[in-house]
Design a protein around this motif. Structure first.
Motif, PDB file in Angstrom:
ATOM      1  N   ILE A   1       6.142 -65.429  27.363  1.00  0.00           N
ATOM      2  CA  ILE A   1       7.521 -65.806  27.678  1.00  0.00           C
ATOM      3  C   ILE A   1       8.424 -65.492  26.494  1.00  0.00           C
ATOM      4  O   ILE A   1       9.558 -65.013  26.661  1.00  0.00           O
ATOM      5  CB  ILE A   1       7.598 -67.292  28.063  1.00  0.00           C
ATOM      6  N   TRP A   2       7.938 -65.738  25.282  1.00  0.00           N
ATOM      7  CA  TRP A   2       8.718 -65.382  24.096  1.00  0.00           C
ATOM      8  C   TRP A   2       8.958 -63.877  24.045  1.00  0.00           C
ATOM      9  O   TRP A   2      10.059 -63.430  23.714  1.00  0.00           O
ATOM     10  CB  TRP A   2       7.984 -65.838  22.835  1.00  0.00           C
ATOM     11  N   GLU A   3       7.954 -63.083  24.382  1.00  0.00           N
ATOM     12  CA  GLU A   3       8.118 -61.632  24.394  1.00  0.00           C
ATOM     13  C   GLU A   3       9.130 -61.219  25.453  1.00  0.00           C
ATOM     14  O   GLU A   3       9.881 -60.259  25.254  1.00  0.00           O
ATOM     15  CB  GLU A   3       6.777 -60.955  24.638  1.00  0.00           C
ATOM     16  N   ARG A   4       9.143 -61.934  26.587  1.00  0.00           N
ATOM     17  CA  ARG A   4      10.150 -61.638  27.612  1.00  0.00           C
ATOM     18  C   ARG A   4      11.553 -61.922  27.070  1.00  0.00           C
ATOM     19  O   ARG A   4      12.478 -61.120  27.223  1.00  0.00           O
ATOM     20  CB  ARG A   4       9.855 -62.492  28.845  1.00  0.00           C
ATOM     21  N   ASP A   5      11.726 -63.068  26.422  1.00  0.00           N
ATOM     22  CA  ASP A   5      13.046 -63.437  25.894  1.00  0.00           C
ATOM     23  C   ASP A   5      13.503 -62.490  24.787  1.00  0.00           C
ATOM     24  O   ASP A   5      14.706 -62.267  24.613  1.00  0.00           O
ATOM     25  CB  ASP A   5      13.007 -64.877  25.371  1.00  0.00           C
ATOM     26  N   ALA A   6      12.547 -61.948  24.007  1.00  0.00           N
ATOM     27  CA  ALA A   6      12.896 -61.037  22.914  1.00  0.00           C
ATOM     28  C   ALA A   6      13.063 -59.592  23.379  1.00  0.00           C
ATOM     29  O   ALA A   6      13.415 -58.722  22.577  1.00  0.00           O
ATOM     30  CB  ALA A   6      11.825 -61.100  21.830  1.00  0.00           C
TER      31      ALA A   6
ATOM     32  N   THR B   1       9.548 -70.507  32.310  1.00  0.00           N
ATOM     33  CA  THR B   1      10.153 -71.094  31.111  1.00  0.00           C
ATOM     34  C   THR B   1       9.079 -71.737  30.252  1.00  0.00           C
ATOM     35  O   THR B   1       8.057 -72.217  30.755  1.00  0.00           O
ATOM     36  CB  THR B   1      11.205 -72.158  31.466  1.00  0.00           C
ATOM     37  N   ARG B   2       9.346 -71.775  28.932  1.00  0.00           N
ATOM     38  CA  ARG B   2       8.374 -72.342  27.999  1.00  0.00           C
ATOM     39  C   ARG B   2       8.202 -73.839  28.189  1.00  0.00           C
ATOM     40  O   ARG B   2       7.093 -74.371  28.090  1.00  0.00           O
ATOM     41  CB  ARG B   2       8.798 -72.031  26.563  1.00  0.00           C
ATOM     42  N   ASP B   3       9.295 -74.551  28.453  1.00  0.00           N
ATOM     43  CA  ASP B   3       9.209 -76.002  28.594  1.00  0.00           C
ATOM     44  C   ASP B   3       8.326 -76.402  29.768  1.00  0.00           C
ATOM     45  O   ASP B   3       7.483 -77.296  29.662  1.00  0.00           O
ATOM     46  CB  ASP B   3      10.610 -76.598  28.771  1.00  0.00           C
TER      47      ASP B   3
ATOM     48  N   LYS C   1      -0.803 -59.848  14.657  1.00  0.00           N
ATOM     49  CA  LYS C   1       0.137 -60.938  14.404  1.00  0.00           C
ATOM     50  C   LYS C   1      -0.457 -61.979  13.465  1.00  0.00           C
ATOM     51  O   LYS C   1       0.276 -62.704  12.788  1.00  0.00           O
ATOM     52  CB  LYS C   1       0.549 -61.595  15.725  1.00  0.00           C
TER      53      LYS C   1
ATOM     54  N   ILE D   1       2.899 -69.030  26.574  1.00  0.00           N
ATOM     55  CA  ILE D   1       4.135 -69.239  25.823  1.00  0.00           C
ATOM     56  C   ILE D   1       4.501 -67.965  25.065  1.00  0.00           C
ATOM     57  O   ILE D   1       5.682 -67.602  24.963  1.00  0.00           O
ATOM     58  CB  ILE D   1       3.970 -70.430  24.859  1.00  0.00           C
ATOM     59  N   MET D   2       3.497 -67.279  24.551  1.00  0.00           N
ATOM     60  CA  MET D   2       3.754 -66.054  23.794  1.00  0.00           C
ATOM     61  C   MET D   2       4.362 -64.971  24.676  1.00  0.00           C
ATOM     62  O   MET D   2       5.280 -64.254  24.259  1.00  0.00           O
ATOM     63  CB  MET D   2       2.459 -65.557  23.156  1.00  0.00           C
TER      64      MET D   2
END
Length: 287
Positions: A116-121, A201-203, A52, A113-114
């Motif tokens: 969680i982003w992978e989970r959302d994507a 969650t990211r927040d 990445k 955070i990364m």
């Protein structure tokens, strides 16, 4: 007179090959699992994470600013006023290993955070249905965070050398520095991913990460010796893995007295515990 035995049925080579292929389709070969393939899968996940950086290196450049400011501003100032007892070691020399550990922790502590982003994507769900063990997924990400932290460590070492910090260049000691940085970063990235598995969650993760980062830093021996801390803070420092990482880095880079066997034992135990905790919550994060 008895009958002659019947001749065995003739089966062409093509038919046998077709039957073998059909069997292979119906019963695919068992995937290799277990400890023998675990290191390879950890390495593969680590390489995937590091790739990445080929697309965006700005994170490495921007994160190098903060440790530079700590050394140039905080280190130079306190080196002049001599307010902190360091046992005869110049304060900026004393500070440099602490800033290496701090910059590595700051990279790793928001690693959740990364994921969680992978989970959302939808990436995390796809990874979990592969034969790769969850521990390998977490370990690969954790050690990738350690490799990223090594870049920051090199930046700090170069700045410290330019400022005249007397550090060793012994290859074996530098290898020990690499191991200490990677293990410490692995623990803090697993801590972040464990928190991600709890808050989801990211927040919330950002808020908790910001809340614990500075206490972990100030409740360690990165800025000042443990001996001058209040009693309760000394207790906190003794259970803080960052303190053991700084102690190892200081002993390796400066040649000061250190408890290297204890330091590495704590760092290894913390990394293993972090991988186990984050792995156990990975399924909850993917739901």
């Amino acid at each position: 007179m008895s009958e002659a035995p019947a001749a065995p049925p003739t089966v062409s080579a093509d038919a046998r090959r077709d039957a073998g292929q059909l069997d292979l389709l119906l019963a695919p070969p068992r995937a290799r699992t277990g400890w023998r393939v675990l290191p390879a899968r950890v390495l593969a996940m680590c390489v995937v994470e590091l790739q990445k950086l080929r697309h965006d290196r700005t994170e490495l450049y921007t994160r190098a600013v903060q440790p530079a400011l700590w050394l140039l501003v905080f280190g130079e100032t306190f080196n002049r006023i001599k307010a902190i007892p360091t046992g005869g070691t110049p304060y900026i020399d004393y500070l440099a290993p602490g800033i290496i550990a701090q910059s590595a922790m700051f990279i790793a502590i928001f690693y959740g955070i990364m994921i969680i982003w992978e989970r959302d994507a939808g990436i995390l769900t796809k990874l979990l249905v592969t034969p790769t063990p969850r521990a390998a997924l977490i370990a690969g990400k954790a050690f990738a965070a350690g490799v990223k932290a090594l870049v920051q460590a090199v930046v700090v070492i170069v700045i410290a050398a330019l400022l005249g910090v007397a550090m060793t260049w012994n290859p074996l000691r530098l290898l020990g520095v690499v191991v200490a940085v990677v293990l410490g970063s692995a623990f803090f990235s697993c801590l972040s991913m464990t928190i991600a598995g709890i808050v989801l969650t990211r927040d919330r993760l950002m808020g908790i990460g910001q809340a614990i980062t500075m206490p972990l830093f100030f409740a360690s021996n990165a800025l000042y010796p443990v001996a001058i801390m209040p009693g309760w803070l000394q207790t906190v420092s003794r259970i803080n893995p960052l303190s053991y990482q700084v102690d190892a880095l200081r002993g390796l880079l400066l040649g000061t007295h250190a408890h290297l066997a204890l330091d590495y034992a704590v760092l290894v135990a913390a990394a293993v515990a972090g991988i186990a905790a984050a792995s156990s919550l990975l399924g909850r994060l993917a739901r």
